[in-house]
Motif scaffolding. Structure first.
Motif, PDB file in Angstrom:
ATOM      1  N   GLU A  84       0.805  -1.223   0.000  1.00  0.00           N
ATOM      2  CA  GLU A  84       0.000   0.000   0.000  1.00  0.00           C
ATOM      3  C   GLU A  84       0.839   1.275   0.000  1.00  0.00           C
ATOM      4  OE1 GLU A  84      -2.771  -0.043   3.209  1.00  0.00           O
ATOM      5  OE2 GLU A  84      -3.216  -2.198   2.983  1.00  0.00           O
ATOM      6  N   LEU A  85       2.116   1.157   0.307  1.00  0.00           N
ATOM      7  CA  LEU A  85       2.948   2.358   0.418  1.00  0.00           C
ATOM      8  C   LEU A  85       3.057   3.069  -0.916  1.00  0.00           C
ATOM      9  CD1 LEU A  85       5.994   1.219   2.613  1.00  0.00           C
ATOM     10  CD2 LEU A  85       4.008   2.567   3.331  1.00  0.00           C
ATOM     11  N   LYS A  86       2.810   4.362  -0.904  1.00  0.00           N
ATOM     12  CA  LYS A  86       3.037   5.202  -2.082  1.00  0.00           C
ATOM     13  C   LYS A  86       4.451   5.784  -1.994  1.00  0.00           C
ATOM     14  CE  LYS A  86      -1.806   6.608  -2.627  1.00  0.00           C
ATOM     15  NZ  LYS A  86      -2.339   5.828  -1.479  1.00  0.00           N
ATOM     16  N   PRO A  87       5.028   6.238  -3.118  1.00  0.00           N
ATOM     17  CA  PRO A  87       6.343   6.884  -3.058  1.00  0.00           C
ATOM     18  C   PRO A  87       6.353   8.024  -2.041  1.00  0.00           C
ATOM     19  CG  PRO A  87       5.760   6.444  -5.325  1.00  0.00           C
ATOM     20  CD  PRO A  87       4.540   6.099  -4.515  1.00  0.00           C
ATOM     21  N   GLY A  88       7.373   8.052  -1.206  1.00  0.00           N
ATOM     22  CA  GLY A  88       7.464   9.072  -0.175  1.00  0.00           C
ATOM     23  C   GLY A  88       6.739   8.717   1.109  1.00  0.00           C
ATOM     24  N   GLU A  89       6.286   7.473   1.260  1.00  0.00           N
ATOM     25  CA  GLU A  89       5.643   7.020   2.486  1.00  0.00           C
ATOM     26  C   GLU A  89       6.463   5.897   3.116  1.00  0.00           C
ATOM     27  OE1 GLU A  89       0.892   7.892   1.701  1.00  0.00           O
ATOM     28  OE2 GLU A  89       1.656   5.846   1.406  1.00  0.00           O
ATOM     29  N   ARG A  90       6.269   5.719   4.425  1.00  0.00           N
ATOM     30  CA  ARG A  90       6.956   4.658   5.141  1.00  0.00           C
ATOM     31  C   ARG A  90       5.986   3.933   6.057  1.00  0.00           C
ATOM     32  NH1 ARG A  90       8.097   5.599  10.607  1.00  0.00           N
ATOM     33  NH2 ARG A  90       7.940   7.760  11.322  1.00  0.00           N
ATOM     34  N   THR A  91       6.427   2.761   6.517  1.00  0.00           N
ATOM     35  CA  THR A  91       5.677   2.066   7.550  1.00  0.00           C
ATOM     36  C   THR A  91       6.031   2.671   8.905  1.00  0.00           C
ATOM     37  OG1 THR A  91       7.394   0.426   8.023  1.00  0.00           O
ATOM     38  CG2 THR A  91       5.855  -0.081   6.215  1.00  0.00           C
ATOM     39  N   PRO A  92       5.237   2.402   9.925  1.00  0.00           N
ATOM     40  CA  PRO A  92       5.695   2.715  11.283  1.00  0.00           C
ATOM     41  C   PRO A  92       6.943   1.903  11.611  1.00  0.00           C
ATOM     42  CG  PRO A  92       3.320   2.315  11.239  1.00  0.00           C
ATOM     43  CD  PRO A  92       3.844   1.907   9.896  1.00  0.00           C
ATOM     44  N   ALA A  93       7.692   2.373  12.573  1.00  0.00           N
ATOM     45  CA  ALA A  93       8.906   1.674  12.984  1.00  0.00           C
ATOM     46  C   ALA A  93       8.565   0.465  13.840  1.00  0.00           C
ATOM     47  CB  ALA A  93       9.823   2.617  13.746  1.00  0.00           C
ATOM     48  N   PHE A  94       9.447  -0.521  13.811  1.00  0.00           N
ATOM     49  CA  PHE A  94       9.290  -1.712  14.646  1.00  0.00           C
ATOM     50  C   PHE A  94      10.652  -2.092  15.203  1.00  0.00           C
ATOM     51  CE2 PHE A  94       9.872  -2.947  10.247  1.00  0.00           C
ATOM     52  CZ  PHE A  94      10.817  -3.954  10.284  1.00  0.00           C
ATOM     53  N   LEU A  95      10.634  -2.887  16.278  1.00  0.00           N
ATOM     54  CA  LEU A  95      11.872  -3.310  16.928  1.00  0.00           C
ATOM     55  C   LEU A  95      12.487  -4.462  16.155  1.00  0.00           C
ATOM     56  CD1 LEU A  95      13.686  -2.977  19.514  1.00  0.00           C
ATOM     57  CD2 LEU A  95      12.348  -4.852  20.490  1.00  0.00           C
ATOM     58  N   LEU A  96      13.813  -4.394  15.944  1.00  0.00           N
ATOM     59  CA  LEU A  96      14.522  -5.461  15.260  1.00  0.00           C
ATOM     60  C   LEU A  96      15.706  -5.882  16.117  1.00  0.00           C
ATOM     61  CD1 LEU A  96      15.248  -5.655  11.477  1.00  0.00           C
ATOM     62  CD2 LEU A  96      17.033  -6.226  13.106  1.00  0.00           C
TER      63      LEU A  96
END
Length: 289
Positions: free
Chosen positions: A181-193
């Motif tokens: 679903e991400l459009k150019p210039g969008e990001r997901t929320p951050a998650f712990l890695l």
């Protein structure tokens, strides 16, 4: 007596290199799990760090294998649209050897390995040394934000790592759907890695694209230290789309960023001609099948 073996390093890896271990538990650091668009962010001084590796020969004395390879790592500073080349280190290694190899003007430092020295292990040893050198160079940079091509391997505040290929999967099935679903210039929320005993914040970001493209095109996975990751996440949305490369200039566009592409070309120049090096090695050691 050492002799050169006919060998293609592409066959050394039985599977693609993984970014890290796939974690068992997913923990978001931001809510809700929905696309996040760009926010205004000013750019500080930026240091882009990258490296190149090159296999130059695989040697055998009938009992042992040694890989001769070159590494080049360097940094460029980016401020207000201007690039300035910083430190560049070029090293040659005899991976799997206990002693240095001197072949005329070429000198290869020994890089001993533990365990069996098969071609796969030798190539991995060269790659791990490149990662170590990149982290060492990055730790010595003063001020600003360090941007590393690859996962973060050093404990440095205000740093970003970006990963262009996605061999490992870090999101559960439901959260993975957001990537489409991400459009150019969008990001997901951050998650712990979690990787190698360390924890970082990570998120996915979509770069600008032109023309037809597959679902995974233009996707970066970004890492930052947990402390202050929100600042780095906002900067990444402003930074990476603006510095994305164009297909007319770089076949790895848009993921290969403009400063990184320029640095890679300079590193290749500093490593010298592969053909010239190959002829020098063959002159001293000869070849074989």
């Amino acid at each position: 007596m050492w002799r050169v073996l006919a060998w293609d390093p592409a066959y050394a890896l039985e599977s693609p290199p993984l970014e890290g271990e796939v974690q068992a538990a997913f923990r978001p650091l931001e809510e809700p799990w929905a696309p996040i668009g760009e926010k205004a962010a000013s750019w500080p001084l930026l240091h882009f760090v990258d490296g190149r590796e090159r296999v130059e020969a695989l040697l055998s004395d009938g009992q042992r294998l040694v890989l001769l390879g070159s590494l080049a790592v360097g940094a460029v500073a980016w401020r207000e649209g201007r690039m300035r080349l910083g430190e560049v280190w070029v090293r040659r290694y005899a991976v799997g050897a206990e002693e240095a190899f001197r072949l005329g003007a070429l000198s290869y430092e020994p890089l001993p390995l533990e365990g069996p020295a098969d071609p796969q292990a030798l190539l991995k040893g060269l790659q791990e040394e490149r990662a170590r050198l990149e982290a060492e160079l990055a730790r010595g940079l003063q001020g600003g934000v360090v941007v590393v091509d690859g996962p973060l391997r050093m404990a440095r505040p205000r740093s970003l790592g970006y990963i262009k290929a996605h061999w490992a999967r870090y999101l559960p099935e439901k959260e993975q759907g957001l990537l489409r679903e991400l459009k150019p210039g969008e990001r997901t929320p951050a998650f712990l890695l979690r990787r190698g005993g360390r924890e970082v914040a990570s998120w996915y970001l979509r770069l600008p694209l032109s023309g037809a493209y597959p679902p995974g095109a233009g996707l970066l996975r970004v890492e930052a230290p947990l402390e202050g990751f929100q600042e780095m996440a906002e900067l990444s949305l402003s930074l990476f789309p603006a510095l994305a490369s164009h297909p007319a200039k770089d076949p790895r566009a848009p993921q290969n960023l403009l400063p990184t592409g320029g640095l890679e070309r300079e590193l290749g120049r500093r490593m010298g001609s592969r053909e010239v090096v190959g002829r020098q090695i063959a002159r001293f050691l000869g070849g074989g099948a």
